[in-house]
Design an enzyme around this catalytic site. Structure first.
Site, short mmCIF file in Angstrom:
data_model
loop_
_atom_site.label_atom_id
_atom_site.label_comp_id
_atom_site.label_asym_id
_atom_site.label_seq_id
_atom_site.Cartn_x
_atom_site.Cartn_y
_atom_site.Cartn_z
N SER A 1 0.82 -1.21 0.00
CA SER A 1 0.00 0.00 0.00
C SER A 1 0.86 1.27 0.00
O SER A 1 0.67 2.16 -0.83
CB SER A 1 -0.94 -0.01 1.21
OG SER A 1 -0.24 -0.18 2.41
N TRP A 2 1.83 1.33 0.92
CA TRP A 2 2.65 2.54 1.01
C TRP A 2 3.55 2.72 -0.20
O TRP A 2 3.70 3.82 -0.72
CB TRP A 2 3.49 2.53 2.29
CG TRP A 2 2.90 3.37 3.38
CD1 TRP A 2 2.54 2.96 4.63
CD2 TRP A 2 2.58 4.77 3.32
NE1 TRP A 2 2.03 4.01 5.35
CE2 TRP A 2 2.04 5.11 4.58
CE3 TRP A 2 2.71 5.74 2.33
CZ2 TRP A 2 1.61 6.41 4.86
CZ3 TRP A 2 2.29 7.03 2.62
CH2 TRP A 2 1.75 7.36 3.87
N LYS B 1 9.04 1.05 9.32
CA LYS B 1 9.04 1.36 10.75
C LYS B 1 9.20 0.08 11.55
O LYS B 1 8.24 -0.69 11.68
CB LYS B 1 7.75 2.08 11.14
CG LYS B 1 7.53 3.40 10.41
CD LYS B 1 6.18 4.00 10.73
CE LYS B 1 5.96 5.32 10.00
NZ LYS B 1 4.62 5.90 10.30
N LYS C 1 5.76 2.70 18.42
CA LYS C 1 4.34 3.07 18.51
C LYS C 1 3.46 1.96 17.99
O LYS C 1 2.28 1.84 18.39
CB LYS C 1 4.07 4.40 17.79
CG LYS C 1 4.49 4.46 16.33
CD LYS C 1 3.46 3.93 15.37
CE LYS C 1 3.98 3.96 13.95
NZ LYS C 1 3.05 3.35 12.98
N ASP D 1 2.38 10.32 15.46
CA ASP D 1 2.20 8.98 14.89
C ASP D 1 1.52 8.04 15.89
O ASP D 1 0.72 7.18 15.52
CB ASP D 1 3.56 8.42 14.48
CG ASP D 1 3.46 7.41 13.36
OD1 ASP D 1 2.35 7.19 12.84
OD2 ASP D 1 4.49 6.83 12.98
#
Length: 339
Positions: A11-12, A109, A195, A249
């Site tokens: 997706s990204w 990430k 996160k 975020d």
């Protein structure tokens, strides 16, 4: 026109690649799924990852890493954490043979279990052992689904080189996607990685029907854990965790249905098994990998991260969620503001 290789056709990767092509760049996506690549090339869609959305028609996709990297001036890594080192090693060998040194940008990430290294450290190690300044990380409150719809978005762009951070800032910024530079590469990456662990915890609370007070407490104490790890182990700037890649975020990942980590946690809170959740998610849940590295760091360096450790036990030691919540709420009294 800048030749940009986007490594990762999820997706990204698809959204960032299309966005870069919209600005007139020559973009090629690298992915290992032949069907996805064919769909992008022939139909300019990527339905598995981005339903009802069209990719810029100038974007092409390939399974050939050599072809993707040929004459690339910028290489953007948008791969799952567990794939980064494998592809980086191959890319490093290809680039070393060519003698070229394109700018390397990471949007991944995570923290690698075992080595406990951040993505920029892996890329430096495998591609540019003596050129850390050529690594740039982008991170912040953003979901591919929202950016694809041109929702207003602001993220961090970090590097040890101000010049290269500004280059990526200019390359990616447009009228709905804004980047702010940051010199704290390590802090931006720690925040972006951990996160995801806290987002799993946030989803669990929703799955268990806890309310707003619980969610607010979880995010606030989660930020304290992220900051503690970033400052005490990685040497990050504590101010970074108050910024876009930190609290920004954390908020979006802990509250949005677009967050895979939040959706994973919600299903766990509803009583589903981790195996079931991961098999049916359709995409990588980065927090489930990162929590392993965080657990290793907590044990090795005696870092106090009770939320992250509880998530590790729930995911990998079959610990009961209700028992973990009870244990956490019954811990000995602590001072709030501390590192």
């Amino acid at each position: 026109m800048t030749k940009i290789a986007v490594l990762g056709a999820g997706s990204w990767g698809t959204v960032l690649g299309s966005m870069l092509a919209d600005k007139g760049n020559d973009v090629i996506l690298y992915g290992n799924n032949e069907a996805v690549n064919q769909e992008i090339n022939e139909h300019h869609t990527n339905e598995h990852y981005m339903k009802d959305w069209r990719v810029n028609e100038t974007v092409t996709a390939t399974e050939d890493l050599n072809k993707a990297l040929e004459n690339a001036e910028v290489v953007l890594f948008v791969l799952p954490t567990q794939a980064v080192r494998i592809v980086a090693k191959q890319a490093g060998q290809i680039l070393a043979k060519s003698g070229r040194k394109p700018l390397i940008v990471t949007a991944t990430k995570g923290i690698e279990p075992g080595s406990k290294k951040l993505i920029s450290e892996i890329l430096t190690e495998e591609i540019y052992p003596e050129d850390e300044d050529l690594i740039v990380a982008i991170s912040g409150p953003s979901h591919a689904e929202s950016v694809a719809q041109k929702d207003l978005t602001a993220i961090s762009c970090a590097s040890t080189s101000k010049k290269n951070a500004e280059k990526v800032q200019e390359m990616l910024s447009n009228d709905y996607f804004r980047l702010y530079t940051n010199s704290d590469l390590i802090g931006v990456e720690v925040a972006g990685a951990v996160k995801n662990v806290i987002a799993i915890a946030a989803g669990i609370l929703v799955g268990k029907k806890y309310g707003d007070d619980a969610k607010a407490a979880l995010m606030t104490r989660g930020l304290a854990e992220i900051t503690r790890l970033g400052v005490n182990y990685f040497g990050a700037d504590p101010m970074t965790f108050s910024g876009l890649s930190g609290i920004g975020d954390l908020i979006v990942t802990c509250t949005s249905v677009n967050s895979r980590n939040w959706r994973c946690g919600k299903q766990l809170g509803e009583g589903k098994s981790l195996d079931y959740v991961l098999q049916n998610m359709g995409q990588v849940v980065e927090g489930a990998t990162t929590v392993k590295a965080v657990h290793e760091l907590c044990e090795e360096k005696q870092i106090d991260m009770p939320i992250s450790e509880a998530i590790y036990r729930v995911l990998y030691e079959n610990s009961n969620v209700d028992d973990e919540i009870k244990q956490m709420m019954g811990r000995s009294p602590k001072q709030e503001i501390r590192l």
